[in-house]
Write a protein that holds these residues in place. Structure first.
Motif, PDB file in Angstrom:
ATOM      1  N   PRO A  32     -83.748  -7.833 -67.097  1.00 52.77           N
ATOM      2  CA  PRO A  32     -83.982  -6.673 -66.218  1.00 52.77           C
ATOM      3  C   PRO A  32     -83.097  -6.700 -64.975  1.00 52.77           C
ATOM      4  N   ALA A  33     -82.742  -7.905 -64.509  1.00 52.52           N
ATOM      5  CA  ALA A  33     -81.936  -8.017 -63.288  1.00 52.52           C
ATOM      6  C   ALA A  33     -80.517  -7.494 -63.481  1.00 52.52           C
ATOM      7  N   ASP A  34     -80.131  -7.220 -64.737  1.00 53.02           N
ATOM      8  CA  ASP A  34     -78.779  -6.704 -64.993  1.00 53.02           C
ATOM      9  C   ASP A  34     -78.661  -5.214 -64.674  1.00 53.02           C
ATOM     10  N   PHE A  35     -79.800  -4.532 -64.539  1.00 55.09           N
ATOM     11  CA  PHE A  35     -79.742  -3.071 -64.556  1.00 55.09           C
ATOM     12  C   PHE A  35     -79.892  -2.413 -63.184  1.00 55.09           C
ATOM     13  N   ILE A  36     -79.217  -1.289 -63.063  1.00 57.67           N
ATOM     14  CA  ILE A  36     -79.361  -0.400 -61.897  1.00 57.67           C
ATOM     15  C   ILE A  36     -79.706   0.971 -62.471  1.00 57.67           C
ATOM     16  N   TYR A  37     -80.785   1.564 -61.972  1.00 60.15           N
ATOM     17  CA  TYR A  37     -81.267   2.822 -62.551  1.00 60.15           C
ATOM     18  C   TYR A  37     -80.884   4.015 -61.668  1.00 60.15           C
ATOM     19  N   ALA A 312     -78.542   1.305 -78.275  1.00 63.53           N
ATOM     20  CA  ALA A 312     -78.483   1.205 -76.805  1.00 63.53           C
ATOM     21  C   ALA A 312     -78.377  -0.258 -76.379  1.00 63.53           C
ATOM     22  N   LEU A 313     -79.191  -1.119 -76.979  1.00 61.97           N
ATOM     23  CA  LEU A 313     -79.136  -2.538 -76.591  1.00 61.97           C
ATOM     24  C   LEU A 313     -77.812  -3.181 -77.000  1.00 61.97           C
ATOM     25  N   GLU A 314     -77.265  -2.730 -78.130  1.00 59.14           N
ATOM     26  CA  GLU A 314     -75.957  -3.260 -78.552  1.00 59.14           C
ATOM     27  C   GLU A 314     -74.862  -2.855 -77.564  1.00 59.14           C
ATOM     28  N   ASP A 334     -86.096   1.931 -70.355  1.00 56.81           N
ATOM     29  CA  ASP A 334     -86.369   1.723 -71.780  1.00 56.81           C
ATOM     30  C   ASP A 334     -85.862   0.357 -72.227  1.00 56.81           C
ATOM     31  N   ALA A 335     -84.686  -0.016 -71.742  1.00 50.72           N
ATOM     32  CA  ALA A 335     -84.105  -1.290 -72.170  1.00 50.72           C
ATOM     33  C   ALA A 335     -85.021  -2.448 -71.788  1.00 50.72           C
TER      34      ALA A 335
END
Ligand code: PBG
Length: 341
Positions: A32-37, A312-314, A334-335
């Motif tokens: 989760p820390a990889d993402f910026i929404y 999406a995950l790929e 969602d990811a």
């Protein structure tokens, strides 16, 4: 590369035999820390307006942001990036530097509700100008502000820098943790750094859209942010998709001007650029999986042609594998849920 044996001694499939062993040798994992929404904000009350070209993405009114920000933070996503839809567009995009503009209001609401959530402010004028370009433009001959030495419709670089600095200070005063200039103007990082420092915001970071291409993958975003250019396109300031060496020049300039984080955008069609920037620079690298990348997957999934979750995950894994430390993505929520299942 150490190759210690060849077939039949070497059988790479041994390490693919079960889910457990695949997990043990996996080189890239998403967290989760990889993402910026990204969040779109507009005026009004109790608004959650769907963006038709981006299923699952909404324009929110400020009063709905605290709950949305809490749900994002609860998922472990560390940051949001804000895009504003102003009440009124004008030639200078003045709502962008209005302390009561939509984004400063949104920043205050989010920081009051979830202080630990990092708030990034996308710093550009295209949502705010009536002509839809990313700063001031040279009006036509006959107009009192026309500059005869520059072409009509030219994005005026240095006068825009001044406004970018001013708007950045306004957003920092509202509580933005990071300013993310996205207009691809020459000198934008340096101008913003100077303006922030002079106003006392030495602790506010700059995430530069350093290698941002004049991409047709932004189509759905212009629907979401209501920001299509009224004439022409953005090729006089955003990069030519054919160029890779130029991305390294752009990044080098932004590093010298004081960027804290370098961004490559779009992401999946530009993995070679992410990799090249990763190899050349030691700064954290962000990649923006843009609206078109999102909508293509959504549309194919809606037709039953692709498995949304797996694709999406790929794609996100590929972006991280290429070298991104953080990914701006409309799939962020969602990811995280998919990764938890
Ligand atoms: C400019 C900006 C754009 C995007 C992010 N910031 C649009 C543009 O350059 O035309 C695109 C993001 C996306 O497509 O998801 N403010």
């Amino acid at each position: 590369m150490t190759v210690i044996a060849s077939f039949p001694t070497a059988r790479p499939r041994r390490l693919r035999l079960s889910a457990t062993i695949r997990r043990m040798v996996r080189e890239t994992t998403l967290t989760p820390a990889d993402f910026i929404y990204p969040l779109f904000v507009r005026h009004g009350r109790d608004v959650q307006r769907p963006v038709s070209s981006m299923p699952g993405v909404y324009q929110w009114s400020v009063d709905r942001l605290p709950a949305e920000a809490e749900s994002i933070a609860r998922l472990g996503i560390p940051a949001v990036i804000l895009f504003g839809i102003p009440a009124r567009k004008d030639p200078t995009g003045s709502e962008n530097y209005d302390p009561n503009g939509i984004v400063p209001q949104a920043i205050r609401a989010i920081k009051a509700a979830v202080p630990e959530l990092i708030v990034i402010s996308d710093m550009c004028f295209c949502e705010y100008t009536d002509h839809g370009h990313c700063g001031l433009i040279n009006p036509g001959p006959g107009h009192e502000d026309h500059i005869a030495t520059l072409p009509e419709g030219y994005l005026l670089n240095d006068p825009t820098l001044e406004l970018l600095g001013r708007a950045s200070v306004v957003h920092a005063e509202a509580g933005a943790d990071i300013i993310a200039p996205s207009g691809m103007l020459d000198g934008m990082v340096g101008a913003i750094r100077k303006a922030l420092d002079e106003a006392g915001f030495t602790h506010v970071a700059i995430m530069s859209y350093a290698a941002k291409y004049a991409s047709s993958f932004y189509g759905p975003f212009r629907d979401a942010a209501e920001s299509p250019p009224a004439f022409g396109d953005r090729s006089q300031y955003q990069m030519d998709p054919a160029n890779a060496r130029e991305a390294l020049k752009e990044c080098a300039l932004d590093v010298m001007e004081g960027a804290d984080i370098l961004m490559v955008k779009p992401a999946l069609p530009y993995l070679d650029i992410i990799r090249a920037v990763r190899e050349r620079f030691d700064l954290p690298i962000a990649a923006y999986q843009v609206s078109g990348e999102y909508s293509m997957i959504k549309a194919a999934a809606a037709n039953g042609w692709l498995d949304e979750r797996r694709v999406a995950l790929e794609a996100l894994t590929a972006i991280k594998r290429a070298g991104a430390d953080m990914i701006l993505t409309y799939f962020a929520k969602d990811a995280v849920k998919w990764l938890q299942e």
